[in-house]
Design a protein around this motif. Structure first.
Motif, PDB file in Angstrom:
ATOM      1  N   MET A 224       0.769  -1.013  -0.001  1.00 22.85           N
ATOM      2  CA  MET A 224      -0.121  -0.105   0.060  1.00 22.85           C
ATOM      3  C   MET A 224       0.863   1.196  -0.026  1.00 22.85           C
ATOM      4  O   MET A 224       0.450   2.138  -0.552  1.00 22.85           O
ATOM      5  N   LEU A 225       2.008   1.163   0.833  1.00 16.33           N
ATOM      6  CA  LEU A 225       2.952   2.441   0.808  1.00 16.33           C
ATOM      7  C   LEU A 225       3.603   2.533  -0.514  1.00 16.33           C
ATOM      8  O   LEU A 225       3.727   3.568  -1.004  1.00 16.33           O
ATOM      9  N   GLU A 226       3.913   1.338  -1.133  1.00 21.13           N
ATOM     10  CA  GLU A 226       4.504   1.426  -2.364  1.00 21.13           C
ATOM     11  C   GLU A 226       3.589   2.029  -3.543  1.00 21.13           C
ATOM     12  O   GLU A 226       4.194   2.942  -4.487  1.00 21.13           O
ATOM     13  N   SER A 227       2.294   1.665  -3.440  1.00 19.02           N
ATOM     14  CA  SER A 227       1.478   2.227  -4.354  1.00 19.02           C
ATOM     15  C   SER A 227       1.129   3.622  -4.067  1.00 19.02           C
ATOM     16  O   SER A 227       1.033   4.395  -5.122  1.00 19.02           O
ATOM     17  N   ALA A 228       1.107   3.870  -3.030  1.00 19.68           N
ATOM     18  CA  ALA A 228       0.828   5.499  -2.471  1.00 19.68           C
ATOM     19  C   ALA A 228       2.130   6.356  -3.155  1.00 19.68           C
ATOM     20  O   ALA A 228       2.073   7.513  -3.454  1.00 19.68           O
ATOM     21  N   ARG A 229       3.519   5.793  -2.878  1.00 22.04           N
ATOM     22  CA  ARG A 229       4.575   6.424  -3.547  1.00 22.04           C
ATOM     23  C   ARG A 229       4.628   6.677  -4.747  1.00 22.04           C
ATOM     24  O   ARG A 229       4.645   7.915  -5.427  1.00 22.04           O
ATOM     25  N   ILE A 230       4.223   5.807  -5.593  1.00 25.04           N
ATOM     26  CA  ILE A 230       4.447   5.709  -7.188  1.00 25.04           C
ATOM     27  C   ILE A 230       3.168   6.664  -7.516  1.00 25.04           C
ATOM     28  O   ILE A 230       3.472   7.698  -8.595  1.00 25.04           O
ATOM     29  N   LYS A 231       1.879   6.863  -6.915  1.00 27.49           N
ATOM     30  CA  LYS A 231       1.038   7.733  -7.363  1.00 27.49           C
ATOM     31  C   LYS A 231       1.285   9.179  -7.036  1.00 27.49           C
ATOM     32  O   LYS A 231       1.345  10.015  -7.829  1.00 27.49           O
TER      33      LYS A 231
END
Length: 274
Positions: free
Chosen positions: A24-31
């Motif tokens: 979830m953190l990785e996805s939020a960073r990419i966005k």
């Protein structure tokens, strides 16, 4: 469903929780990186070193600039069109000189504008990378650091002081060899700093900055504030985008123990206090 089955389901969910949180953190960073890139029409590279915790033994592991970092950043630069600006969000205590030098030289060669954002600190090798940028954006409380070479645990400038303070016949051969290395290391880092700055200012000014940063005027962990960086002649401002702080929040420190700093993470104004 019996108690034992519920117990094993609980264990499985508990073991999956860290992995899900990480994803979830990785996805939020990419966005967020994509959003910053769209806003600034640039390539955004997050270069953030946090204290991490090894999953097996659970002890803190400090991160520093290393060859893996330089390989990744050089790859990102090569994937960026020469007309696209590069923005680096930099948060690091420093690290390997070779890796820092590779990154700095690659950024200097990029034809489009390079901006380095320092939300908290970029010490040692991080400062070297910042010097390669056309513009350094710092939080008003952020700091850079000196670039005086270190020979193991000994500052190169301090080793050279021995030659001034003791007769040559009272200095050991090992110390003389170390002093020779110290002189070479200081000259090398000064030349590197001048090479990074000479296209942005006159040569005399670049040499003055190089001498200040590399000659051992301060201790290696001395914090160079925004005001001092400006006085040195660096192109520094404090117009930090809010999205940079939001990105930093997505790189949390290890939470294996009780946090030493706690607060309600919302803006606080007079209106909200009523």
């Amino acid at each position: 469903m019996d108690f034992l089955s519920l117990f094993w389901i609980f264990i499985m969910l508990s073991s999956l929780q860290p992995l899900l949180r990480k994803k979830m953190l990785e996805s939020a960073r990419i966005k967020l990186l994509e959003r910053i890139e769209q806003q600034r029409n640039s390539r955004v590279i997050a270069f953030i070193h946090r204290q991490e915790t090894m999953s097996f033994l659970g002890f803190p592991l400090m991160r520093y600039i290393d060859i893996n970092d330089s390989e990744e950043i050089l790859r990102a630069i090569k994937l960026t069109d020469k007309n696209i600006p590069i923005d680096i969000i930099l948060h690091t205590p420093g690290g390997l000189v070779l890796a820092s030098e590779q990154i700095a030289n690659a950024l200097k060669k990029h034809p489009a504008k390079v901006t380095v954002f320092v939300p908290h600190y970029a010490m040692s090798g991080g400062t070297l990378i910042a010097l390669a940028a056309d513009e350094i954006v710092m939080d008003e409380n952020a700091v850079l650091g000196p670039l005086d070479p270190q020979l193991g645990q000994k500052p190169a400038a301090s080793v050279l002081k021995i030659l001034e303070q003791k007769p040559i016949d009272r200095i050991s051969d090992d110390t003389l060899i170390l002093a020779d290395l110290a002189k070479k290391a200081i000259n090398q880092i000064k030349n590197l700093i001048v090479n990074l700055l000479k296209d942005k200012m006159d040569l005399q000014k670049a040499e003055s900055i190089a001498d200040t940063l590399a000659s051992g005027r301060w201790t290696h962990d001395y914090p160079i504030t925004v005001e001092e960086a400006k006085q040195l002649g660096l192109n520094v401002n404090t117009e930090m985008p809010e999205e940079v702080y939001q990105l930093m929040a997505l790189y949390p420190q290890s939470t294996q123990v009780r946090p030493s700093v706690e607060y309600i993470p919302v803006p606080k104004t007079k209106e909200s206090s009523k």
